[in-house]
Design an enzyme around this catalytic site. Structure first.
Site, PDB file in Angstrom:
ATOM      1  CG  ASP A  49      32.191  31.754  -2.668  1.00 55.61           C
ATOM      2  OD1 ASP A  49      32.930  32.108  -3.591  1.00 55.61           O
ATOM      3  OD2 ASP A  49      32.821  30.990  -1.387  1.00 55.61           O
ATOM      4  CB  SER A  81      34.729  24.928  -3.074  1.00 55.02           C
ATOM      5  OG  SER A  81      35.010  24.976  -1.795  1.00 55.02           O
ATOM      6  CG  HIS A 124      36.563  29.878  -2.444  1.00 57.44           C
ATOM      7  ND1 HIS A 124      35.125  29.712  -1.886  1.00 57.44           N
ATOM      8  CD2 HIS A 124      37.058  28.704  -2.278  1.00 57.44           C
ATOM      9  CE1 HIS A 124      34.840  28.623  -1.806  1.00 57.44           C
ATOM     10  NE2 HIS A 124      35.827  27.808  -2.017  1.00 57.44           N
TER      11      HIS A 124
END
Length: 724
Positions: free
Chosen positions: A229, A658, A93
């Protein structure tokens, strides 16, 4: 001295309350986003929990620390170096927006993924940067010496900014790197960050959405989780191994600092560290500011984004072309939308507003009795009064920002407004006017590439009534008059706006830009989108912005003093996150916030395949992955007949983490952080180790997908892999 709010001023009671509050803040050793140069103070605790390497290996200024292998990826994510040839690992992402810019209907990397089979196939990523942290140094004494706490903020800021400007210049000269000085603890502390930024970054590997975004919005912020991810990029440098603009002659960046990958796994209770760039936390705000988030900001934003997401999804489901245009935008909107829901829930479950109020009672008692600290005003009372006065205005601002400005056409009209100012600027030559307008219009290609007129028109008919119905009389006169002229028919109003605006007709807008004259000012002033933008901004300027600006001015002042007092009461606090490099640590640990049965701390491929649903875009497992599962073709990444995917731990993380490397006690990479559990997203405001968990992608799943699914095993050859 602080007023006592009626609290008895006996020394014994004060000390008891102070200790209670102090313990509430410090009893959980796993809480904290620690600045790497301060980790020596945490060494005993970290080693007791499982750290096996010297603190100096995690961070040092001589170029050998792991800080040189952690990077700020783009403007708001973390990445890590995993080879000596510039190979970088981050989240799927985090690379999503960049990959959207590289994708097309013919090259749909979201549906099919992307894997370079050699360096020549790696794709340049215009605008993407990677920043290394070379050094961090506390410069508080240099900045704040001779600066009184209570002088007016404007005067104080002018003094501090002048000092910062001079110091940054000096650091750039002496280090030959970039230097930025940032405030911490609400301006009670300052650090200089010495950085090196590379802007030739290329895409290397990107799993399709069926892996990298598996579970979509449904599973976002949830556990158990089965999302692969991750994405791979490579940092390139000039011939001198220094940052350079893109050139086909650039070479992979050569670094001695990269993470060894440990494919031996972990077990529940193992020590872990997360090293990265958490974005924003507000752990030390007052209960009154917490109420603004809990009762006003989050509920309004959740409501309006729910409407927005439902509208977009309907159009995206009906058209693959619209899906490609909006998938990255939708992901960004949905991410915060769901996070805020979990935040509200976590605050409620933990009764955090009451806990905050109790803490403040103890703080007031301490402040009243501590003879070494005094301040003439009651800080918390002032924060309360200022907060109550601005709540209605804050509500209006949220409805404008999330509602009206959430409509792309109106938001984009800001560009028309800038063009208008240029066109009407006195004394400009035709050539200067034309050049300035063309510069403003440079973003148009990107806007139209990812914009669908009918999708935005549908959204107008959803968000505009949400704003007007809620704010009623407190809206621009132009909105009232125009809506009345359409007989309160929002769809008819939207139809005319989108039929007539320059911002829905690329050719007409480009024609104006190419041959702009002073007469084109009338065209912009008559544009329906500009009228909507101008009216809301004028209303905002008069009725909203001044009051919020005044509130923020007072709040900055009182928060700074409140933070300074808290630092005195609790000397070992960590600063709120501000997108600077931090390390947090904890242990692999399962959870069940609803009952006595713990979640498994780890998920696997068998579970992901069981979720496969070809009828739901979020849960479509790629056919090749299903075949690998069917034949059990896992290679060296098999564990107990499957492949581990994700795991949870009680590290204190936030947005910006992240893509952060998740490390074991030896400083080896075991995973990549990508999320928090929904129940614990309140950790930006209040961290509870019993409820808060970070979710990470097991590095073995990453390696399995690269080698077996992507057929890009050549990338593993440049990694240092141990333990398997």
């Amino acid at each position: 001295m602080f007023q006592k709010f009626g609290i008895a001023n006996s020394i014994l009671k004060t000390v008891a309350i102070y200790l209670l509050v102090s313990n509430a803040l410090t009893s959980f050793g796993k809480e904290g986003m620690w600045l790497p140069p301060t980790l020596k103070n945490r060494e005993t605790d970290m080693k007791e929990m499982g750290l096996e390497i010297p603190i100096e290996k995690i961070y040092n200024e001589n170029g050998t620390g792991l800080n040189n292998a952690v990077v700020l990826f783009g403007k708001g994510c973390t990445g890590e170096m995993i080879s000596s040839k510039g190979l970088l690992l981050t989240n799927h992402h985090c690379g999503y927006g960049t990959v959207q810019g590289l994708s097309s209907k013919e090259k749909d990397y979201f549906a099919n993924g992307f894997w370079a089979m050699n360096p020549s196939e790696e794709l340049p990523c215009p605008g993407l940067t990677v920043t290394f942290i070379r050094k961090m140094e506390n410069v508080t004494d240099l900045i704040l010496v001779g600066v009184p706490d209570t002088i007016p903020d404007k005067q104080r800021d002018d003094i501090i900014n002048a000092k910062i400007k001079g110091l940054e210049k000096g650091y750039r000269y002496t280090t030959k790197y970039d230097a930025t000085i940032k405030p911490f603890f609400n301006g009670n502390q300052y650090w200089v960050i010495i950085t090196e930024t590379f802007n030739d970054v290329r895409l290397v590997g990107f799993p399709p959405n069926g892996i990298g975004q598996f579970g979509g919005d449904t599973d976002n912020w949830m556990f158990p989780r089965h999302t692969g991810d991750f994405s791979l990029f490579r940092v390139y440098a000039g011939t001198d191994n220094k940052p350079a603009d893109y050139s086909p002659n650039n070479q992979p960046y050569q670094t001695q600092n990269f993470f060894t990958i440990n494919a031996g796994g972990y077990k529940e209770g193992d020590f872990t560290m997360v090293y990265g760039f958490p974005g924003t936390t507000k752990e030390y705000i007052s209960s009154y500011q917490l109420d603004q988030i809990y009762k006003i900001a989050d509920p309004i934003a959740i409501s309006l984004r729910t409407k927005k997401l439902n509208s977009w999804t309907k159009d995206m489901d009906a058209s693959r072309e619209v899906f490609l245009k909006y998938t990255s935008k939708r992901a960004g909107v949905a991410n915060a939308w769901k996070k805020w829901q979990g935040e509200v829930r976590g605050l409620r479950i933990n009764n955090v507003p009451t806990r905050k109020a109790q803490y403040e009672q103890g703080f007031q008692a301490w402040a009243s009795s501590d003879q070494t600290y005094s301040f003439d005003e009651d800080i918390l009372s002032n924060i309360l009064v200022k907060s109550l006065r601005v709540n209605d205005v804050l509500k209006s601002e949220l409805y404008i920002n999330e509602g009206v400005m959430g409509i792309e056409l109106i938001a984009q009209a800001a560009m028309l407004d800038k063009m208008l100012h240029v066109i009407e600027a006195p004394g400009l030559t035709e050539a200067k006017r034309s050049d300035s307008v063309k510069k403003l219009a440079k973003s148009l290609d990107g806007y139209f590439k990812n914009y669908d007129v009918s999708t935005d028109e549908h959204l107008f008919a959803v968000l505009m009534p949400a704003y007007i119905d809620e704010m009623k009389a407190n809206i621009p006169a132009y909105y009232k008059q125009t809506l009345a002229a359409y007989g309160n028919d929002y769809k008819a109003w939207a139809g005319d706006v989108y039929d007539r605006s320059l911002l829905t007709d690329k050719n007409a807008l480009q024609e104006l830009i190419n041959e702009v004259t002073i007469d084109d000012a009338a065209s912009i002033r008559n544009d329906d989108a500009w009228k909507l933008y101008h009216a809301i901004q004028e209303y905002r300027k008069t009725n909203v912005t001044p009051f919020i600006a005044e509130y923020n001015k007072h709040l900055n002042y009182y928060n700074r003093l409140y933070m300074k007092a808290q630092m005195k009461a609790h000397p070992n606090l960590y600063p709120d996150a501000n997108l600077t490099l931090r390390l947090t640590y904890g242990k692999v640990k399962g959870i069940d916030p609803e009952g006595p049965e713990a979640y498994a701390f780890q998920t696997n491929l068998d579970e992901a395949i069981a979720k496969d649903n070809p009828e739901a875009e979020e849960f479509k497992v790629p056919q090749k992955l299903k075949e690998l599962h069917k034949t059990k073709d896992y290679g060296r990444w098999a564990v107990n007949g499957t492949v581990p995917i994700a795991f949870i731990a009680d590290n204190h993380t936030s947005g910006g983490n992240s893509g952060s490397p998740v490390l074991n006690g030896k400083g080896e990479l075991v995973g990549t952080n990508f999320d928090r559990i929904w129940e614990g997203t309140m950790s930006d405001l209040y961290f509870d180790p019993n409820l808060c968990r970070n979710i990470s992608l097991d590095v073995r799943y990453t390696l399995f997908i690269i080698e077996k699914f992507g057929n890009a095993g050549w990338l593993l050859d440049e990694m240092k892999i141990v333990g398997k």
